[in-house]
Design an enzyme around this catalytic site. Sequence first.
Site, PDB file in Angstrom:
ATOM      1  N   ASN A   1      28.400  38.359  46.987  1.00  0.00           N
ATOM      2  CA  ASN A   1      29.531  39.072  47.809  1.00  0.00           C
ATOM      3  C   ASN A   1      30.036  37.898  48.654  1.00  0.00           C
ATOM      4  O   ASN A   1      29.622  37.557  49.681  1.00  0.00           O
ATOM      5  CB  ASN A   1      29.049  40.269  48.475  1.00  0.00           C
ATOM      6  CG  ASN A   1      28.708  41.326  47.709  1.00  0.00           C
ATOM      7  OD1 ASN A   1      29.496  41.961  47.126  1.00  0.00           O
ATOM      8  ND2 ASN A   1      27.292  41.560  47.495  1.00  0.00           N
ATOM      9  N   GLU A   2      31.395  37.241  48.257  1.00  0.00           N
ATOM     10  CA  GLU A   2      31.901  36.095  48.928  1.00  0.00           C
ATOM     11  C   GLU A   2      32.788  36.650  50.219  1.00  0.00           C
ATOM     12  O   GLU A   2      32.688  37.950  50.128  1.00  0.00           O
ATOM     13  CB  GLU A   2      32.500  35.327  48.047  1.00  0.00           C
ATOM     14  CG  GLU A   2      31.717  34.894  46.768  1.00  0.00           C
ATOM     15  CD  GLU A   2      31.067  33.473  47.105  1.00  0.00           C
ATOM     16  OE1 GLU A   2      30.987  33.292  48.550  1.00  0.00           O
ATOM     17  OE2 GLU A   2      30.767  32.862  46.556  1.00  0.00           O
TER      18      GLU A   2
END
Length: 639
Positions: free
Chosen positions: A162-163
Amino acid sequence: MARLNLLEETRFEKLPVTIYPDAKTASVVVAQRIAKLIRSKQAEGGKAVLGLATGVTPIAVYKELVRMHQQEGLSFKDVITFNLDEYFPMQASSAQSYVTFMHENLFDHIDIAPENIHIPDGTLPQDAVAAFCLNYEKQIEDLGGLDFQLLGIGRTGHIGFNEPGSAPNSGTRLVTLDNLTRSDASRDFGGKENVPTKAITMGIGTIFKAREIILMAWSAKKAPIVKKAVEGEISGDVPATYLQLSDHVEFILDEGAASELTRFYTPWLVKDCIWSAQLTKKAVIWLAGEVKKPVLKLTEEDYNNHGMAQLAVEQGPVYNINIDIFNKIQHTITGWPGGKPNADDSQRPERAEPAKKRSVIFSPHPDDDVISMGGTFIRLVDQGHEVHVAYQTSGNTAVWDDEVLRYVEFAIDFDESIGKDVTQLKGIYDNMREFIKHKRPNQVDSQEIRNVKGFIRKAEAIAGARYAGLPDSNIHFMALPFYETGKTQKNAVGEEDVQLTMELLQKVKPHQIFAAGDFADPHGTHVVAFNIILTALQRLKATEKWVEDCWLWLYRGAWHEFETSEIEMAVPLSPQEVIRKRQAIFKHQSQKDTPVFPGDDAREFWVRAEDRNRETANCYNELGLAEYAAMEAFVRYKF
């Protein structure tokens, strides 16, 4: 009272943090908690549902779980696992796949049922990924959710993949990887260009539903992002900050990863301190940076307004403190890294005697010496010391394949020009070209290719050391066996590594040793190489009298630099010496322009080195000291 004190110390921290001395100790604790959950569920006749992570961080946890299974009877028959993520596209059989990782590090060594293992499928056609992700979520929900979620943290603040920009309610989905994330993975893939641009990941919303969440982080390399995650404002720019909203999360850190939290980095902001000389130096230098004043211009008001009133009261007046710290910083500066002969050395970082010292510069890779301390290297030689350089590893994983072909083509042409039969060499060359043509990302090179890559690094190192002024007799290539795997993953240190180091030290009997001191990555070559040196010195100390008079200096500079408050010897470089250092670095042609493993810094190595040396000099100048073109910095290690 103790509870109140702890709350005061941790008041900047927005979620629970537990700190252990080292990653190994912390990993055992985490493994024990997982084992307790598994046994508790088994006692109730249920199944533990675990969310698992990959990467270097959890390896020791999995190792301990395997040990508990094999030696203590911990059973995984009633355990169901869901992995956080997988690269996309990715074949399950690939060395870089998380399927391979999980089986090598955990699943192949325990009694878990294959049908209870769930890992995102990187082999799917892209139009089938969305349906797979929905089903992945449904499988977790049908089991009542995750009992436990294990997390690491990336340097972008990502959890799972989850950037930055991920939504707090996001579910399992296909994502695009951040540039820094791909850079960090490049070593595993044999270059950033081989790292997939996408991945399938559990979402933050999925993670958030777990009944217990533990995020682990090890080493000072993770300290900046840990501080943001723990003390920063909740933001999509740092996805891990969303964990501050959970009542079921705990960060488990080693001392390195916790080192930039306020209670450790600037403890005077949260509690009364015992003002040691080193803490006072650190605080005054920090204060000068905060108020943007030279040390000698700091006022009592500056101290009082920045949490340092206690120091002002106990050791004031503040001007006396300022003078003391200014003098301490000034005394770290020396143009004589081997000591100045016939001079008062009571306020100098190095001893005056013996006037001519034997010095060994240990270089973990074949270019660390000139990149990190090339100016000091040249200065030591110019000042008449007996300098030796020891290249600890061949560095043969960090050469481009086309360089190999170029050098072998040169060898063929040269041999033909003097009438030698090149039939055998041409055959080897043809085999090399065929191998490289079909080479998979991060595949181990053939022995011939590894040899040529090592020869290239060796020739460059010799050229650099000769440029610095060394005779060939003082240039040593150790080729320590731990490194010679042909892979980015190295072997454990063995007895031969230590023995080779001891033999070199016994031969030279140095008064000074310079060694790489960048320990941010606990699995990096620098820290492994340093520990070999330290082990060798500790063994020799019992029998060799010269060790008592040997000083060990640490250098940095290729990747990071010491903080100003840590520096114990600062060697100023003139503009001409900066150019000489640059020319020594240029001898390493295979590492110029675009090295195989550039890290997350796009600058060339020589540019990084000059910028960092200039920044160190600027830090000294801003504190009110003389203005130099550049400075190389060192810290003495007491062994």
